[in-house]
Write an enzyme that holds these catalytic residues in place. Structure first.
Site, PDB file in Angstrom:
ATOM      1  N   ASN A 178      30.097 -10.440  74.571  1.00  0.00           N
ATOM      2  CA  ASN A 178      31.569 -10.585  75.108  1.00  0.00           C
ATOM      3  C   ASN A 178      32.380 -11.583  74.499  1.00  0.00           C
ATOM      4  O   ASN A 178      33.462 -11.593  75.032  1.00  0.00           O
ATOM      5  CB  ASN A 178      31.455 -10.546  76.505  1.00  0.00           C
ATOM      6  CG  ASN A 178      30.688 -11.867  77.160  1.00  0.00           C
ATOM      7  OD1 ASN A 178      30.242 -12.422  76.565  1.00  0.00           O
ATOM      8  ND2 ASN A 178      31.073 -12.032  78.328  1.00  0.00           N
ATOM      9  N   CYS A 179      31.847 -12.296  73.562  1.00  0.00           N
ATOM     10  CA  CYS A 179      32.967 -13.481  72.865  1.00  0.00           C
ATOM     11  C   CYS A 179      33.885 -12.814  72.060  1.00  0.00           C
ATOM     12  O   CYS A 179      33.383 -11.893  71.235  1.00  0.00           O
ATOM     13  CB  CYS A 179      31.980 -14.341  72.193  1.00  0.00           C
ATOM     14  SG  CYS A 179      32.732 -15.597  71.304  1.00  0.00           S
ATOM     15  N   ASP A 180      35.076 -13.337  72.334  1.00  0.00           N
ATOM     16  CA  ASP A 180      36.220 -12.590  71.323  1.00  0.00           C
ATOM     17  C   ASP A 180      35.725 -12.817  70.060  1.00  0.00           C
ATOM     18  O   ASP A 180      36.439 -11.805  69.106  1.00  0.00           O
ATOM     19  CB  ASP A 180      37.328 -12.997  71.853  1.00  0.00           C
ATOM     20  CG  ASP A 180      38.141 -12.499  73.299  1.00  0.00           C
ATOM     21  OD1 ASP A 180      37.336 -11.491  73.802  1.00  0.00           O
ATOM     22  OD2 ASP A 180      38.917 -13.157  73.937  1.00  0.00           O
TER      23      ASP A 180
ATOM     24  N   LYS B 143      33.461 -10.329  68.745  1.00  0.00           N
ATOM     25  CA  LYS B 143      33.860  -9.186  68.450  1.00  0.00           C
ATOM     26  C   LYS B 143      34.718  -9.017  67.141  1.00  0.00           C
ATOM     27  O   LYS B 143      34.805  -7.957  66.439  1.00  0.00           O
ATOM     28  CB  LYS B 143      34.888  -8.893  69.651  1.00  0.00           C
ATOM     29  CG  LYS B 143      34.122  -8.607  71.131  1.00  0.00           C
ATOM     30  CD  LYS B 143      34.967  -8.424  72.285  1.00  0.00           C
ATOM     31  CE  LYS B 143      34.325  -8.382  73.370  1.00  0.00           C
ATOM     32  NZ  LYS B 143      35.265  -8.093  74.803  1.00  0.00           N
TER      33      LYS B 143
END
Length: 116
Positions: free
Chosen positions: A10-12, A15
């Site tokens: 879920n880390c931008d 991603k």
């Protein structure tokens, strides 16, 4: 050798790295620190090659949540235990390929890493 991307799904920034790899049709294995855990031998290798100062994400909430005493005693002798207990504190993403490491994500750095 398999290309491995370590991080938290879920880390931008992770991603962005995953999207870049997929857009460039680069096959990789994603390892989520929180779900899959850490291999102690790999962690020791990263610490030896990158140094604890680079591997510890001092901007993240996990680091900021540490007590002042824990921050003051953080060093080469304590980093492995801390990162094992709190893998979200590892700077991410960490890309591993052909015995090379790339920490963080920058599109230009990834292009150089893969000679594109």
């Amino acid at each position: 050798m398999t290309i491995k991307l370590y991080g938290i799904k879920n880390c931008d920034t992770v991603k962005k790295a995953r999207k870049w790899l997929e857009q460039h049709a680069i096959d990789y294995q994603f390892i989520d620190h929180r779900i899959d855990g850490l291999d102690p031998l790999e962690l020791q290798d990263w610490l030896a090659r990158l140094g604890w100062e680079q591997l510890v994400n001092k901007r993240g909430t996990s680091y900021r949540a540490l007590s002042d005493e824990d921050k003051a005693t953080l060093g080469p002798d304590t980093a492995a235990a801390l990162l094992t207990a709190t893998p979200a504190m590892i700077k991410r993403p960490l890309l591993v390929h052909d015995d090379r490491l790339q920490l963080g994500f920058n599109a230009a750095d990834y292009a150089r890493f893969f000679n594109q």
